[in-house]
Motif scaffolding. Structure first.
Motif, PDB file in Angstrom:
ATOM      1  N   ALA A 111       0.817  -1.216   0.000  1.00  0.00           N
ATOM      2  CA  ALA A 111       0.000   0.000   0.000  1.00  0.00           C
ATOM      3  C   ALA A 111       0.849   1.263   0.000  1.00  0.00           C
ATOM      4  N   ALA A 112       2.129   1.143   0.366  1.00  0.00           N
ATOM      5  CA  ALA A 112       2.992   2.330   0.426  1.00  0.00           C
ATOM      6  C   ALA A 112       3.203   2.928  -0.963  1.00  0.00           C
ATOM      7  N   ILE A 113       3.277   2.077  -1.979  1.00  0.00           N
ATOM      8  CA  ILE A 113       3.564   2.570  -3.335  1.00  0.00           C
ATOM      9  C   ILE A 113       2.377   3.366  -3.898  1.00  0.00           C
ATOM     10  N   PRO A 114       1.132   2.837  -3.870  1.00  0.00           N
ATOM     11  CA  PRO A 114      -0.012   3.664  -4.295  1.00  0.00           C
ATOM     12  C   PRO A 114      -0.162   4.930  -3.450  1.00  0.00           C
ATOM     13  N   ARG A 115       0.227   4.841  -2.165  1.00  0.00           N
ATOM     14  CA  ARG A 115       0.116   6.021  -1.295  1.00  0.00           C
ATOM     15  C   ARG A 115       1.042   7.134  -1.776  1.00  0.00           C
ATOM     16  N   LEU A 116       2.248   6.790  -2.167  1.00  0.00           N
ATOM     17  CA  LEU A 116       3.166   7.798  -2.696  1.00  0.00           C
ATOM     18  C   LEU A 116       2.597   8.430  -3.966  1.00  0.00           C
ATOM     19  N   MET A 117       1.978   7.608  -4.815  1.00  0.00           N
ATOM     20  CA  MET A 117       1.368   8.134  -6.042  1.00  0.00           C
ATOM     21  C   MET A 117       0.218   9.082  -5.709  1.00  0.00           C
ATOM     22  N   ASP A 118      -0.590   8.719  -4.701  1.00  0.00           N
ATOM     23  CA  ASP A 118      -1.692   9.587  -4.272  1.00  0.00           C
ATOM     24  C   ASP A 118      -1.181  10.928  -3.763  1.00  0.00           C
ATOM     25  N   MET A 119       0.046  10.934  -3.232  1.00  0.00           N
ATOM     26  CA  MET A 119       0.623  12.177  -2.698  1.00  0.00           C
ATOM     27  C   MET A 119       1.304  12.996  -3.788  1.00  0.00           C
ATOM     28  N   GLY A 120       1.169  12.558  -5.016  1.00  0.00           N
ATOM     29  CA  GLY A 120       1.673  13.372  -6.112  1.00  0.00           C
ATOM     30  C   GLY A 120       3.037  12.992  -6.633  1.00  0.00           C
ATOM     31  N   VAL A 121       3.611  11.884  -6.140  1.00  0.00           N
ATOM     32  CA  VAL A 121       4.913  11.444  -6.653  1.00  0.00           C
ATOM     33  C   VAL A 121       4.699  10.771  -8.011  1.00  0.00           C
TER      34      VAL A 121
END
Length: 524
Positions: free
Chosen positions: A379-389
């Motif tokens: 879940a950390a990877i989609p979370r980074l994408m959600d934060m604009g990375v």
């Protein structure tokens, strides 16, 4: 008449030795004071008792009666009057000391009201402004802080109820009610804590945050305080931080040898990003410090941004963020990058700006450690994408992601063996079926698992906590998968084919090893 004391050994308390409340509970204070004997410790199932006069037959008969009801054998030691008096004083626990302080407070309030006169009482003139500075309230707060710290609590909760104030300590992740205070003392106690933290005394409608330090048992302890307005008044939560607490190593965190090797390989990389995920209170910061402690810090410029600084780590330039004055993780990270760092620790990635700056720092030749709030590694990877990375940046920066939870440890001296019956065996085999065959074939099912059992030295059957982990390493296959914007399930499926263990599977190995109870698996 023969001297009974001839064959009885002597015992002396060390200067800093304290008798635990669990041991004191075996002999009532009234009996101890009357017969001049006190409990010292429980060793190998035997209650060791210190006595001033071993020739006192009446005292020995009383001790025989008390221990027979406990079902414990006892062993006598001759102790000095000084040590006896020292132990008797420790019977004055949290409730006793607070009760004494409350009595003093009642006297202080009455004296204050008499000084102000009957007119002040009729119009309801407040008296707590002066009383909060008086010794009784100060003593109540000091006693609560001391007992929480000595009792290894991580947090203190002071909660107003309709007719009383509840004080709870969090020990090993579980909240325990420690005492109740009269509702009349709530505002003075909150005000005393606000004075310590420089909060606004007259602001009761908004949450406030603050911190202070105190010396307890000869050590400097930091306290992080938060107030919250509730229906019955302000609730206070206090986090206890011991900067001198001993750092854990990677080996004693609870990691498997395979995961230790993955982490050691990751922290030797010259640049990139290592993330630890999990909910609040899951031990992420402790793991971060254990990683930093592995690095040869004399050769590198290591800088950390923290909120708060929980440990003092030699060789690390530790900086405390202060959002109230504009010194946030994002602003602090910009400043750190101008300090020629090699290794950066960012306490937490909380927003899009911090996430993007962290990735940029990893891209520009820095090794960056940080934490995220997600439920698992994938879940950390989609979370980074959600934060604009940008998705294409993640494969080239992310080295490793860890997720963790804390679980209670069984007391080694009192855990109880339970046969691995059909229902438990089916559940174990279900979890084992999900493990990679190369890992599964090395696991041998035992005939028994263990559960907590109460004992004289471990009343709850549990003592301390360990962590369960999952560690996801970036490799070429995962890099290619990330470019296709995969789901969590896709990431897990790829990882499990390479020996990846989920937190539940890691917990299962600890259950089969007799480290934690079987019931802990179902909570993950």
């Amino acid at each position: 008449m023969n001297d009974i004391s001839t064959n009885i050994p002597t015992a002396t308390l060390a200067e800093d030795e304290r008798i635990s409340p669990e041991v004191l509970s075996y002999i009532p204070k009234s009996s101890a004071a009357y017969y001049n004997f006190v409990p010292l410790r429980v060793r190998d199932g035997v209650l060791e008792v210190g006595i001033i006069d071993p020739d006192n037959i009446e005292a020995r008969d009383a001790l025989q009666f008390i221990t027979s009801r406990l079902g414990l054998p006892f062993k006598l030691f001759v102790i000095s009057r000084t040590d006896f008096d020292k132990i008797i004083k420790t019977y004055e626990g949290l409730t006793t000391q607070v009760t004494k302080a409350l009595s003093e407070l009642d006297i202080a309030i009455q004296a204050e009201e008499q000084a102000q006169g009957s007119v002040a009482r009729k119009v309801g003139r407040p008296t707590d402004v002066k009383i909060i500075e008086d010794a009784p309230v100060t003593k109540i707060v000091a006693v609560i802080l001391q007992h929480a710290t000595v009792g290894s609590a991580s947090d203190i909760h002071i909660e107003p109820l309709p007719d009383k104030v509840q004080v709870r300590f969090r020990v090993d992740g579980v909240l325990h009610t420690s005492l109740f205070l009269p509702i009349s003392v709530h505002e003075p106690v909150v005000a005393r804590i606000k004075i310590l933290t420089n909060m606004k005394l007259d602001e009761r409608r908004k949450p406030q945050d603050g911190r202070f330090s105190a010396r307890i048992e000869g050590r400097k302890i930091d306290f992080r305080v938060s107030t919250l307005p509730t229906y019955y008044g302000e609730k206070v939560a206090i986090r206890i931080l011991d900067p001198e607490r001993k750092l854990l190593t990677l080996e004693n965190l609870g990691l498997t040898q395979h995961n230790v090797e993955l982490i050691r390989s990751a922290i030797k990389k010259p640049y990139g990003m290592i993330l630890i995920t999990g909910p609040t209170g899951s031990g992420k910061t402790t793991t971060l410090y254990a990683m930093l402690n592995e690095i040869e810090r004399s050769q590198y410029n290591v800088i950390s941004l923290e909120d708060p600084i929980e440990y003092s780590l030699p060789g690390v330039n530790q900086s405390q963020v202060r959002p109230e004055i504009g010194y946030s993780f994002a602003n602090g990270l910009r400043s750190i990058l101008r300090q020629d760092p090699n290794i950066i620790m960012v306490g937490e990635i909380r927003d899009s700006e911090t996430a993007k700056l962290t990735v940029q720092a990893a891209l520009t030749g820095h090794l960056v450690f940080s934490t995220l709030h997600t439920n698992n590694t994938a879940a950390a990877i989609p979370r980074l994408m959600d934060m604009g990375v940008d998705p294409y940046l993640i494969p080239s920066t992310l080295i490793l992601v860890m997720a963790q939870r804390l679980v209670p440890l069984l007391c080694e001296e009192s855990k109880e063996a339970v046969p691995l019956d059909d229902s438990r065996r089916l559940l174990v085999e279900k979890y084992l079926a999900e493990i990679t065959p190369s890992v599964r074939e090395k696991i041998k099912l035992p005939d028994v698992v263990y559960r907590p059992k109460s004992s004289p030295t471990c009343l709850a059957g549990l003592r301390g906590r360990t962590a369960v982990f999952e560690v996801l390493e970036m490799d070429k296959d995962l890099e290619r998968l990330l470019l296709k914007t995969p789901t969590e399930e896709d990431i897990f499926k790829l990882a499990q084919g390479k020996g990846f263990l989920t937190m539940r599977e890691d917990a299962l190995l600890k259950v089969l090893g007799g480290i934690i109870s079987f019931e802990e698996i179902t909570k993950l």
